[in-house]
Design an enzyme around this catalytic site. Structure first.
Site, PDB file in Angstrom:
ATOM      1  N   SER A 132       0.858  -1.184   0.000  1.00 59.07           N
ATOM      2  CA  SER A 132       0.000   0.000   0.000  1.00 59.07           C
ATOM      3  C   SER A 132       0.895   1.235   0.000  1.00 59.07           C
ATOM      4  O   SER A 132       2.076   1.158   0.355  1.00 59.07           O
ATOM      5  CB  SER A 132      -0.873   0.009   1.266  1.00 59.07           C
ATOM      6  OG  SER A 132      -1.491   1.259   1.477  1.00 59.07           O
ATOM      7  N   TYR A 145      -2.094  -0.984  10.501  1.00 58.38           N
ATOM      8  CA  TYR A 145      -2.154  -1.310   9.076  1.00 58.38           C
ATOM      9  C   TYR A 145      -0.809  -1.023   8.410  1.00 58.38           C
ATOM     10  O   TYR A 145      -0.258  -1.856   7.690  1.00 58.38           O
ATOM     11  CB  TYR A 145      -3.260  -0.487   8.413  1.00 58.38           C
ATOM     12  CG  TYR A 145      -3.414  -0.723   6.923  1.00 58.38           C
ATOM     13  CD1 TYR A 145      -3.970  -1.904   6.448  1.00 58.38           C
ATOM     14  CD2 TYR A 145      -3.017   0.237   6.003  1.00 58.38           C
ATOM     15  CE1 TYR A 145      -4.124  -2.131   5.085  1.00 58.38           C
ATOM     16  CE2 TYR A 145      -3.162   0.029   4.644  1.00 58.38           C
ATOM     17  CZ  TYR A 145      -3.717  -1.161   4.188  1.00 58.38           C
ATOM     18  OH  TYR A 145      -3.863  -1.376   2.844  1.00 58.38           O
TER      19      TYR A 145
END
Length: 268
Positions: A132, A145
């Protein structure tokens, strides 16, 4: 000779879009997901094999990959399964943190370990690990995350060195925002009253208006296909205009400058 890709988290979003794209290019696709009985599209496509796989189950990872490699010569493994745990650290339970790490990080490590002997014996193969933008750049409410995605980035780079001697490549796909239902389907939220203003500001990035400007998931799937087939000895693929912009800012301005800029955005 027909090539084969193994994909985790293929029930929706980027995993499903990538499965469809590779199938359209003539590949055999092993599409894995937790609940294949709910799948209504992939299983009717030619050369797509849909299999159950809960990536938090180590025993099922081993048994599934053994079954697959006994039947097929796999060329590409796409470690895609994951979800977003969004919330300030104080808002998250220990159980939530453990589940995020098990799903996003440990699954990549375990799937990679299980497939490595197969690739090593073939003296070829490619791991495509989906990270990401927040695996390259930290952001408020994304601490756990980002911890998993930063870890995958470091794991992938280290594995790229280990496996190069066997003709195996490890590549990282780092998407920015995608036009999917990720924010509804694959996001878990934590709330804490002391951080309401911060959370409200960050949440603007997940508004329908903002998400309409994100990159189409089909375009990210295309970048994934190119990474698998471009024959380039390249480690990181930054995917999406917002991701490219943020990463270029970090490279040009420097990490410290970017960190100060982001802090300023969220200092009230």
């Amino acid at each position: 000779m027909q090539k084969t890709i193994f994909i985790t988290g293929a029930s929706s979003g980027l995993g499903k879009s990538t499965a469809k794209l590779f199938q359209s290019k003539g590949w055999r696709v092993i599409a894995t997901m937790r609940n294949p009985e709910k799948e209504t599209e992939l299983h009717i496509l030619k050369d797509v094999v849909v299999l159950p796989l809960d990536v938090t189950n180590p025993e099922q990872i081993i048994s599934t990959i053994k079954k697959v490699t006994n039947l097929y010569s796999v060329d590409v493994v796409m470690n895609n399964a994951g979800y977003g745990l969004i919330g300030v650290l104080e808002s998250l339970s220990d159980e939530q943190i453990h589940r995020q790490i098990a799903t996003n990080l440990l699954s990549v490590i375990r799937v990679s370990k299980a497939f490595t002997p197969h690739f090593r014996e073939k003296k070829s193969g490619t791991f495509l690990n989906i990270t990401s933008t927040f695996g390259l750049i930290g952001f408020p409410t994304c601490s756990i995350y980002s911890a998993t995605k930063f870890a995958i980035d470091g794991f992938s780079e280290s594995m790229a060195y280990e496996l190069a001697q066997f003709g195996i490549q490890v590549k990282i796909i780092a998407p920015g925002g995608m036009q999917t239902d990720f924010a509804v389907r694959s996001m878990e939220l934590g709330q804490h009253t002391a951080y309401e203003q911060l959370t409200a500001e960050v949440s603007k990035g997940y508004s329908p208006e903002q998400m309409a400007n994100y990159t189409k998931v089909e375009d990210i799937a295309q970048i994934t296909y190119e990474a698998a087939t471009d024959n380039q000895n390249k480690l990181r693929y930054i995917a999406g205009n917002d991701a490219i912009g943020l990463y270029e800012e970090r490279v040009k301005a420097g990490a410290e400058k970017q960190v100060q800029n982001i802090k300023t955005m969220f200092t009230f």
